[in-house]
Write a protein that holds these residues in place. Sequence first.
Motif, PDB file in Angstrom:
ATOM      1  N   THR A   9     123.724 -46.397 -60.898  1.00  0.00           N
ATOM      2  CA  THR A   9     122.855 -46.375 -59.716  1.00  0.00           C
ATOM      3  C   THR A   9     123.790 -46.383 -58.514  1.00  0.00           C
ATOM      4  N   ILE A  10     123.540 -45.489 -57.558  1.00  0.00           N
ATOM      5  CA  ILE A  10     124.448 -45.327 -56.415  1.00  0.00           C
ATOM      6  C   ILE A  10     123.712 -45.641 -55.127  1.00  0.00           C
ATOM      7  N   ILE A  11     124.341 -46.442 -54.280  1.00  0.00           N
ATOM      8  CA  ILE A  11     123.820 -46.693 -52.939  1.00  0.00           C
ATOM      9  C   ILE A  11     124.837 -46.166 -51.931  1.00  0.00           C
ATOM     10  N   HIS A  12     124.322 -45.510 -50.893  1.00  0.00           N
ATOM     11  CA  HIS A  12     125.194 -44.922 -49.886  1.00  0.00           C
ATOM     12  C   HIS A  12     124.797 -45.408 -48.502  1.00  0.00           C
ATOM     13  N   PHE A  13     125.782 -45.878 -47.754  1.00  0.00           N
ATOM     14  CA  PHE A  13     125.590 -46.279 -46.356  1.00  0.00           C
ATOM     15  C   PHE A  13     126.319 -45.248 -45.487  1.00  0.00           C
ATOM     16  N   SER A  14     125.605 -44.611 -44.571  1.00  0.00           N
ATOM     17  CA  SER A  14     126.262 -43.611 -43.730  1.00  0.00           C
ATOM     18  C   SER A  14     127.117 -44.251 -42.634  1.00  0.00           C
ATOM     19  N   ASP A  15     126.905 -45.530 -42.378  1.00  0.00           N
ATOM     20  CA  ASP A  15     127.716 -46.278 -41.402  1.00  0.00           C
ATOM     21  C   ASP A  15     127.966 -47.675 -41.943  1.00  0.00           C
TER      22      ASP A  15
END
Length: 369
Positions: A91-97
């Motif tokens: 499971t992948i979580i991405h924060f753009s900042d």
Amino acid sequence: MKQNNKTPKILVVLLLFMMSMGVNAQLDLPRGSQMAKVSQRVGITDVTIKYSRPSVNDREVWGKLVPYGMNNLGFGTAKESPWRAGANENTIIHFSDDAKVEGKAISAGKYGLHMIVHEDGKATIIFSKDHSSWGSYFYSPENDALRVDVNSTEVPHTELLTFNFIAVDKGSTTAALSWGKKQIPFKIEVDVPSVVITDIEQKLQNSQGFNRQSWEQAANFALNNDGDLDKALYWINAAIEGQFFSQKNYNNLSIKSKILEKQGKSEEAEKLMNEALPMASVFQVHNYGRQLIKQDKKEKALEIFKKNAKMNKGKWPVDFGLARGYAAIGNYETALKHLKIAQKRAPDKINKDAIEGYLVDLQNGKDIN
């Protein structure tokens, strides 16, 4: 007879190619646990979770299908593994900042999202810098970017494992995993003003910097979001006196006036507004008067409403403004006179109905601001 040795070599090459194709070629077929992606924007920052969605399917999930604590999965390099918070790959979580999770800082980027579910209702959420491995079979604590502890809650049955964002405001959101009758939430916070200001500074160096409105928007954002006022003043001066688009208008002069007022330079601010008002539309002057009432500058507000009436005689909404101005200083009789004129000039039913309510308030001795 001369033997031809070329044919076996060609057959070997073909055989190796076919074997390679058999290993690498994968058909795109439906999965039992379908892939999903959910995203939430906070300010201008995107938080995205990509995961697979197994079903409960009459199974006992918590403590059985998802064992409590860390576990040896019997495969891979990990001696102890957390749960992969889904099925199949990471499971992948991405924060753009850059952001904070449960008050702890995490850098922008992609992370493998894992969980340790505890029998007492607590859960440890792990953000791993290794986001490309399969599941949790190759989990290593050395790759942990962040761990946070949260409390799970009991919810109505959720058949398909679901990530969603159950709360959001101007500076934060709460992501939650729901499956079976358990929900595991975690709060994500973003320093929106800082992120936006950094983005503004970068964009003003590119094509957006050749647009006067970009500098006005930048200054206005900093003004209204506790930004650096000196920087805001520089930006608005660039809009007014910039090399490529030197142009004064009501909008940029009024923004500069507000910045100066906030810096404690009231005389300069008022002088600038006096310069700006002749450039303003009837509605801009009206709104400026209302702002002054909110700042408890009631006499000044009435002065502005009177000026609007002279500049835009007979137009909507000058009498509505005069009604507000006189009501603000407690002169309800004069306010009532102007409000009745405003009702006749109101351009639509919405405004006429609103004025009808204000008439009742004034007749009962109530302020309409």
